[in-house]
Design a protein around this motif. Sequence first.
Motif, mmCIF file in Angstrom:
data_model
loop_
_atom_site.group_PDB
_atom_site.id
_atom_site.type_symbol
_atom_site.label_atom_id
_atom_site.label_comp_id
_atom_site.label_asym_id
_atom_site.label_seq_id
_atom_site.Cartn_x
_atom_site.Cartn_y
_atom_site.Cartn_z
ATOM 1 N N VAL A 148 4.545 5.786 -5.477
ATOM 2 C CA VAL A 148 3.790 5.979 -6.724
ATOM 3 C C VAL A 148 2.303 6.165 -6.423
ATOM 4 C CG1 VAL A 148 3.133 4.902 -8.899
ATOM 5 C CG2 VAL A 148 5.473 4.680 -8.064
ATOM 6 N N LEU A 149 1.765 5.342 -5.521
ATOM 7 C CA LEU A 149 0.337 5.400 -5.239
ATOM 8 C C LEU A 149 -0.069 6.714 -4.573
ATOM 9 C CD1 LEU A 149 -0.328 1.753 -3.997
ATOM 10 C CD2 LEU A 149 -0.897 2.752 -6.207
ATOM 11 N N CYS A 150 0.806 7.261 -3.736
ATOM 12 C CA CYS A 150 0.485 8.539 -3.092
ATOM 13 C C CYS A 150 0.393 9.673 -4.105
ATOM 14 C CB CYS A 150 1.529 8.870 -2.025
ATOM 15 S SG CYS A 150 1.370 7.920 -0.511
ATOM 16 N N PHE A 151 1.119 9.580 -5.210
ATOM 17 C CA PHE A 151 0.997 10.569 -6.277
ATOM 18 C C PHE A 151 -0.228 10.298 -7.153
ATOM 19 C CE2 PHE A 151 5.671 11.368 -5.751
ATOM 20 C CZ PHE A 151 5.551 12.726 -5.493
ATOM 21 N N ALA A 152 -0.554 9.004 -7.353
ATOM 22 C CA ALA A 152 -1.597 8.650 -8.309
ATOM 23 C C ALA A 152 -3.002 8.655 -7.720
ATOM 24 C CB ALA A 152 -1.305 7.257 -8.895
ATOM 25 N N ILE A 153 -3.130 8.427 -6.409
ATOM 26 C CA ILE A 153 -4.443 8.273 -5.774
ATOM 27 C C ILE A 153 -4.688 9.434 -4.825
ATOM 28 C CG2 ILE A 153 -5.797 6.824 -4.214
ATOM 29 C CD1 ILE A 153 -4.353 4.412 -5.357
ATOM 30 N N ARG A 154 -5.906 9.962 -4.890
ATOM 31 C CA ARG A 154 -6.273 11.060 -4.002
ATOM 32 C C ARG A 154 -7.568 10.763 -3.237
ATOM 33 N NH1 ARG A 154 -2.117 15.033 -3.494
ATOM 34 N NH2 ARG A 154 -0.622 13.526 -4.256
ATOM 35 N N GLY A 155 -8.339 9.811 -3.667
ATOM 36 C CA GLY A 155 -9.584 9.491 -2.986
ATOM 37 C C GLY A 155 -9.334 8.924 -1.602
ATOM 38 N N GLN A 156 -10.205 9.273 -0.657
ATOM 39 C CA GLN A 156 -9.996 8.852 0.726
ATOM 40 C C GLN A 156 -10.112 7.342 0.903
ATOM 41 O OE1 GLN A 156 -12.898 11.857 2.296
ATOM 42 N NE2 GLN A 156 -11.422 12.052 3.952
ATOM 43 N N THR A 157 -11.092 6.734 0.241
ATOM 44 C CA THR A 157 -11.307 5.295 0.426
ATOM 45 C C THR A 157 -10.122 4.495 -0.098
ATOM 46 O OG1 THR A 157 -13.699 5.623 0.229
ATOM 47 C CG2 THR A 157 -12.859 3.377 -0.022
ATOM 48 N N LEU A 158 -9.683 4.803 -1.314
ATOM 49 C CA LEU A 158 -8.527 4.091 -1.865
ATOM 50 C C LEU A 158 -7.258 4.416 -1.080
ATOM 51 C CD1 LEU A 158 -9.114 4.389 -5.725
ATOM 52 C CD2 LEU A 158 -9.419 2.377 -4.266
ATOM 53 N N MET A 159 -7.165 5.637 -0.589
ATOM 54 C CA MET A 159 -5.979 6.006 0.182
ATOM 55 C C MET A 159 -5.908 5.220 1.483
ATOM 56 S SD MET A 159 -3.183 7.560 0.316
ATOM 57 C CE MET A 159 -3.396 8.300 -1.290
ATOM 58 N N PHE A 160 -7.055 4.812 2.009
ATOM 59 C CA PHE A 160 -7.055 3.975 3.206
ATOM 60 C C PHE A 160 -6.287 2.673 2.946
ATOM 61 C CE2 PHE A 160 -8.929 0.518 5.696
ATOM 62 C CZ PHE A 160 -8.778 1.005 6.982
ATOM 63 N N PHE A 161 -6.500 2.078 1.793
ATOM 64 C CA PHE A 161 -5.798 0.838 1.468
ATOM 65 C C PHE A 161 -4.322 1.095 1.169
ATOM 66 C CE2 PHE A 161 -10.265 -0.007 0.537
ATOM 67 C CZ PHE A 161 -10.449 -1.187 1.250
ATOM 68 N N VAL A 162 -4.015 2.262 0.625
ATOM 69 C CA VAL A 162 -2.600 2.637 0.472
ATOM 70 C C VAL A 162 -1.949 2.744 1.841
ATOM 71 C CG1 VAL A 162 -1.015 4.412 -0.359
ATOM 72 C CG2 VAL A 162 -3.029 3.810 -1.709
ATOM 73 N N GLY A 163 -2.689 3.298 2.810
ATOM 74 C CA GLY A 163 -2.167 3.377 4.171
ATOM 75 C C GLY A 163 -1.900 1.995 4.759
ATOM 76 N N LEU A 164 -2.794 1.046 4.483
ATOM 77 C CA LEU A 164 -2.562 -0.324 4.956
ATOM 78 C C LEU A 164 -1.297 -0.917 4.337
ATOM 79 C CD1 LEU A 164 -6.150 -1.888 4.918
ATOM 80 C CD2 LEU A 164 -4.884 -0.981 6.863
ATOM 81 N N LEU A 165 -1.070 -0.617 3.056
ATOM 82 C CA LEU A 165 0.153 -1.085 2.413
ATOM 83 C C LEU A 165 1.379 -0.447 3.053
ATOM 84 C CD1 LEU A 165 1.456 -2.742 0.143
ATOM 85 C CD2 LEU A 165 1.174 -0.751 -1.357
ATOM 86 N N ALA A 166 1.281 0.832 3.390
ATOM 87 C CA ALA A 166 2.392 1.506 4.067
ATOM 88 C C ALA A 166 2.673 0.865 5.419
ATOM 89 C CB ALA A 166 2.084 2.994 4.227
ATOM 90 N N VAL A 167 1.626 0.522 6.151
ATOM 91 C CA VAL A 167 1.802 -0.157 7.443
ATOM 92 C C VAL A 167 2.455 -1.517 7.242
ATOM 93 C CG1 VAL A 167 0.562 -1.182 9.384
ATOM 94 C CG2 VAL A 167 -0.094 1.073 8.550
ATOM 95 N N ALA A 168 2.110 -2.199 6.148
ATOM 96 C CA ALA A 168 2.690 -3.520 5.873
ATOM 97 C C ALA A 168 4.199 -3.451 5.687
ATOM 98 C CB ALA A 168 2.039 -4.127 4.635
ATOM 99 N N SER A 169 4.715 -2.283 5.330
ATOM 100 C CA SER A 169 6.168 -2.154 5.157
ATOM 101 C C SER A 169 6.910 -2.327 6.477
ATOM 102 C CB SER A 169 6.508 -0.782 4.557
ATOM 103 O OG SER A 169 6.205 0.262 5.482
#
Length: 660
Positions: A148-169
């Motif tokens: 959901v977040l990859c569709f909703a967020i496009r900014g680089q800074t916020l996407m960095f934290f989405v990446g951290l969440l992906a790593v947490a998986s």
Amino acid sequence: MPRLPRIAAPAALLVVAFLALIAALAYGGGATAQLLADPGALVRWGLPASKMLVNIGAAVMIGSVALALFALSPKRDEYGHALDIAAAGAGFFTVASGLTGFFTFLSVTNTALSFDDSFGAKLGLFFTQVEVGQAWLATTLIGATVTVLCFAIRGQTLMFFVGLLAVASLIPMAQQGHAAGTSGHNAAITALGLHLLFAAVWLGGLITLVFIRKDLEQGRLIAVLRRYSTLALVCFIVVAVSGYVSAELRIGSLDRLLTPYGVLVLVKVAALIVLGMFGALHRNWIIDRMAAASTTVAASITARFWWLATAELAFMGVATGVAAALARTATPVGEEVPPVQTPAQLLTDEPLPAPLTFVRLFTTWDFDLIWVLVCAFGIFFYLAGVRRLRKRGDAWPVYRSVLWVLGMLVLFYLTNGGINAYQDYLFSIHMLGHMGLTMAVPVLLVPGAPVTLAMRAIQKRSDGSRGAREWILLAVHSKFAGVIANPLVAAVLFAGSLWVFYYTPLLRWAMTDHFGHEWMIIHFLIVGFLFVQSLIGIDPVPYRLPYAFRLLLLLATMAFHAFFGLAIMSSTGLFLADWFGAMGRTWGDTPLIDQQTGGGIAWSVGEIPTVALAIVVAIQWAKSDTKEQKRVDRNADRTDDAELKEYNQRLEKMAARDSR
């Protein structure tokens, strides 16, 4: 890019991965029917296949985000398409994780598939009450959130934290990779976690490049390929090292390499070597030839590159399929929990070490792969930056390099040497390591000025993408960094963290959970670095106190620090009595005396860096006064003492006014 390679590349990955999985399962016996409680052929073959799909989905999800954050520009279509690929990969990962959790339920419970209420109740109980079920439920939910977040967020800074969440998986999967209660459990989950993460960035980055090729014109393709090549090289090193550690823990000795598990490991190693050769070919020949060739020749070389990328993905499929089969193959070194365990083994998963002596403190090793790699990369990239500066004629003080390397070596010892080997069993050794992390290491690293070096050595990007330089600058100049880097806030964090950590459940988490232990190291390193940076740092910060106030802040913080040590020295109750008091040690001081010794270490050993900091602040203060005086003298020489003459004239006017 021709359409055929764009379709053939991911198809080659999947087809070869499934073929390798089937062959490896058949050879290693991972899908052989069990004599007792056999879950059926569907589960025996479906479970490793679904796990392999989880790994591929994780690779696409994490690798595409990593490529978008470090190689692609949000000003171009390439960035948005990469995030679309990340969303698709996360969705694929979510479905595969749910399927794997379902197959795991059938395998663990040996429950026949049905559609009645009792089956649903058992399934719900498995995902909510059983640890392995909870792990797969958490993995599936994280994957759905990232989708959901990859569709909703496009900014680089916020996407960095989405990446951290992906790593947490990947954390739940890493924790399942080795049986708890057996020797080497922490090392195994660390190695597996690193292996999963960096393999995902490597594989997923290449898949993303294949899919977004149509968005990259010739010149742009070369720039992106160079950036991906750098990421891939780092990933290759980490995957190779972590794979070796995992194999060492599960094979044990060279004579076991001829077992089915050992042979499959050799196949995976061979695939890794071939992939390393592909990477070297890309870096040292193809990319350079593409950049130097004419338009017509470059197009021909580019076509060859994509066919080579297809072959590279095929070999990645071999490694992926064999890796999934290895997870189901019996290891030469068994992972069964011993029937009889000592108190130390029950608590730490490791046998009680030999009695501590001064010599053993410096000759015993307990390696933590994360910090081995952090220290190695930290030294390498720092010295590489210094070398780049000197090649272009810029100066960099030698003492900064010496202090940085020495700080990294001290960090390496604290996290891998005798301190790490004994800190679980002796509170005093734990406190000694803690003081080293918060005070000794930062005192050495801060004068190395790593941020200043990075700003000068790393090339600035102009295409809107963010490399290491841009991410470091963003972090340093962020509002959050401005708050925590404030000298008063840094001092509060430095002193207050001690009390919060030792007098809350955080201490238990750090001692009983491997991830809590890693968090402890990271937290106190950062807190110590911020405090020392506010006192003697060279790197830029939003605000610095005058030198006199720096000394006052240092003395006040250290007085608070000493009070903490005295409180432990005078304590009559044990921290974690069911841990430090239940190890079954027959050597060394009693747990309470050892704890009081730890308080003495916090009080006394912590004063040594304090003195060093005070001396450095005093020297910097003196140098600052000297520089200011020289500036004033030069200005007076240029202006013929204009400021002094103006001041004297003002005094004369005031005197004349007073006399009237």
